[in-house]
Each structure stands twice: as C-alpha cells, then as structure tokens.
Design a protein around this motif. Structure first.
Motif, mmCIF file in Angstrom:
data_model
loop_
_atom_site.group_PDB
_atom_site.id
_atom_site.type_symbol
_atom_site.label_atom_id
_atom_site.label_comp_id
_atom_site.label_asym_id
_atom_site.label_seq_id
_atom_site.Cartn_x
_atom_site.Cartn_y
_atom_site.Cartn_z
ATOM 1 N N LYS A 87 -4.196 -6.667 4.503
ATOM 2 C CA LYS A 87 -2.804 -6.574 4.071
ATOM 3 C C LYS A 87 -2.801 -6.309 2.576
ATOM 4 O O LYS A 87 -3.790 -6.562 1.887
ATOM 5 C CB LYS A 87 -2.027 -7.850 4.397
ATOM 6 N N ASN A 88 -1.696 -5.768 2.088
ATOM 7 C CA ASN A 88 -1.567 -5.443 0.669
ATOM 8 C C ASN A 88 -0.406 -6.214 0.071
ATOM 9 O O ASN A 88 0.600 -6.425 0.737
ATOM 10 C CB ASN A 88 -1.317 -3.941 0.478
ATOM 11 N N TYR A 89 -0.550 -6.620 -1.182
ATOM 12 C CA TYR A 89 0.566 -7.250 -1.866
ATOM 13 C C TYR A 89 0.518 -6.934 -3.355
ATOM 14 O O TYR A 89 -0.500 -6.529 -3.891
ATOM 15 C CB TYR A 89 0.602 -8.761 -1.615
ATOM 16 N N ASN A 90 1.675 -7.127 -3.979
ATOM 17 C CA ASN A 90 1.836 -6.849 -5.398
ATOM 18 C C ASN A 90 2.350 -8.121 -6.062
ATOM 19 O O ASN A 90 3.479 -8.536 -5.808
ATOM 20 C CB ASN A 90 2.822 -5.690 -5.599
ATOM 21 N N ASP A 91 1.542 -8.737 -6.904
ATOM 22 C CA ASP A 91 1.970 -9.950 -7.604
ATOM 23 C C ASP A 91 2.297 -9.676 -9.079
ATOM 24 O O ASP A 91 2.437 -10.599 -9.866
ATOM 25 C CB ASP A 91 0.931 -11.058 -7.486
ATOM 26 N N SER A 92 2.446 -8.396 -9.415
ATOM 27 C CA SER A 92 2.766 -8.042 -10.804
ATOM 28 C C SER A 92 4.283 -7.905 -10.964
ATOM 29 O O SER A 92 5.044 -8.076 -10.015
ATOM 30 C CB SER A 92 2.069 -6.746 -11.203
ATOM 31 N N GLN A 93 4.695 -7.539 -12.143
ATOM 32 C CA GLN A 93 6.119 -7.331 -12.440
ATOM 33 C C GLN A 93 6.545 -5.868 -12.324
ATOM 34 O O GLN A 93 7.707 -5.539 -12.549
ATOM 35 C CB GLN A 93 6.432 -7.843 -13.855
ATOM 36 N N GLU A 94 5.600 -4.990 -11.984
ATOM 37 C CA GLU A 94 5.866 -3.556 -11.889
ATOM 38 C C GLU A 94 5.521 -3.046 -10.487
ATOM 39 O O GLU A 94 4.619 -3.571 -9.842
ATOM 40 C CB GLU A 94 5.017 -2.785 -12.912
ATOM 41 N N PRO A 95 6.202 -2.002 -10.015
ATOM 42 C CA PRO A 95 5.846 -1.414 -8.726
ATOM 43 C C PRO A 95 4.409 -0.872 -8.746
ATOM 44 O O PRO A 95 3.925 -0.437 -9.789
ATOM 45 C CB PRO A 95 6.844 -0.268 -8.550
ATOM 46 N N ALA A 96 3.768 -0.897 -7.599
ATOM 47 C CA ALA A 96 2.451 -0.291 -7.421
ATOM 48 C C ALA A 96 2.606 0.878 -6.449
ATOM 49 O O ALA A 96 3.367 0.784 -5.481
ATOM 50 C CB ALA A 96 1.456 -1.303 -6.871
#
Length: 115
Positions: A87-96
């Motif tokens: 699975k993929n996730y984004n824990d940053s403040q910007e879109p990936a």
C-alpha cells in the motif's frame, strides 16, 4: 501513437490498458497521493504483474505486507514483485505524484528488449 493527458483528480488513474493499446502485457497509470492519503484505504494491493514506479514529485511511502516501509522521494524508482502485497501513503504536507507500470513477469525479453 496515443497521447492521453492526466486529469487533476487525486488518487489512482489507469491510463493505458489492454483495452486502449495493443500490448496486453503492460498497464500504465498515474497516482496523486494527497497529504495524509493512503491507497488502498484498507488492506493491501496485489497484482499478478510486477509493478514499476517512479516518483515524479513529493514523498510517497510503500508499505509491504511484512511491515517494511520504503520511502520514495522525487526521482526514485521502485519495483514491487508480482504477488507482493503493498500500500502507498503520503505523510508529508505536499501532494506526491507517481507514474506506475504493471508488467507481466512471464513476458521476459533479453537485453532489455531494445534493438
């Protein structure tokens, strides 16, 4: 020649499949992971094909079923073997943003397939 333009929606977009191009062994898509987003939302994705991806922008995590958490940043390439849950996730403040390809692992060519 086929040209498709990605749309601005977040999430998973499948661009080329066996339904709109002649190579039935390859599927290509684009994914935009918004901050805090995870795909799939529950469980893991699994494919019969090898998945190749490239991070165009931002930071995206790939978590394997065994718990391994790999961080991909802009310019990174990744290979997930056929059958491997992820699975993929984004824990940053910007879109990936990533481009991905599913390639049938039984369709092996020698020397990278270039002539």
């Amino acid at each position: 020649m086929l040209i498709y333009t990605k749309n601005d929606q977040a999430g998973l977009q499948t661009i080329f499949t066996a339904n709109n191009q002649s190579n039935s062994t390859v599927t290509m898509g684009y994914i935009t992971l918004l901050p805090g987003e995870q795909i799939p939302e529950k469980g893991f994705s699994r494919h019969d094909q090898d998945e190749y991806s490239y991070v165009i922008k931002g930071t995206a995590h790939t978590v394997l079923e065994d718990g391994q958490d790999m961080v991909g940043t802009e310019g990174d390439f990744q290979l997930i073997a056929a059958g491997e849950g992820h699975k993929n996730y984004n824990d940053s403040q910007e879109p990936a943003e990533l481009v991905w390809f599913l390639v049938d692992p039984t369709n092996k060519t020698r020397n990278g397939g270039h002539r």
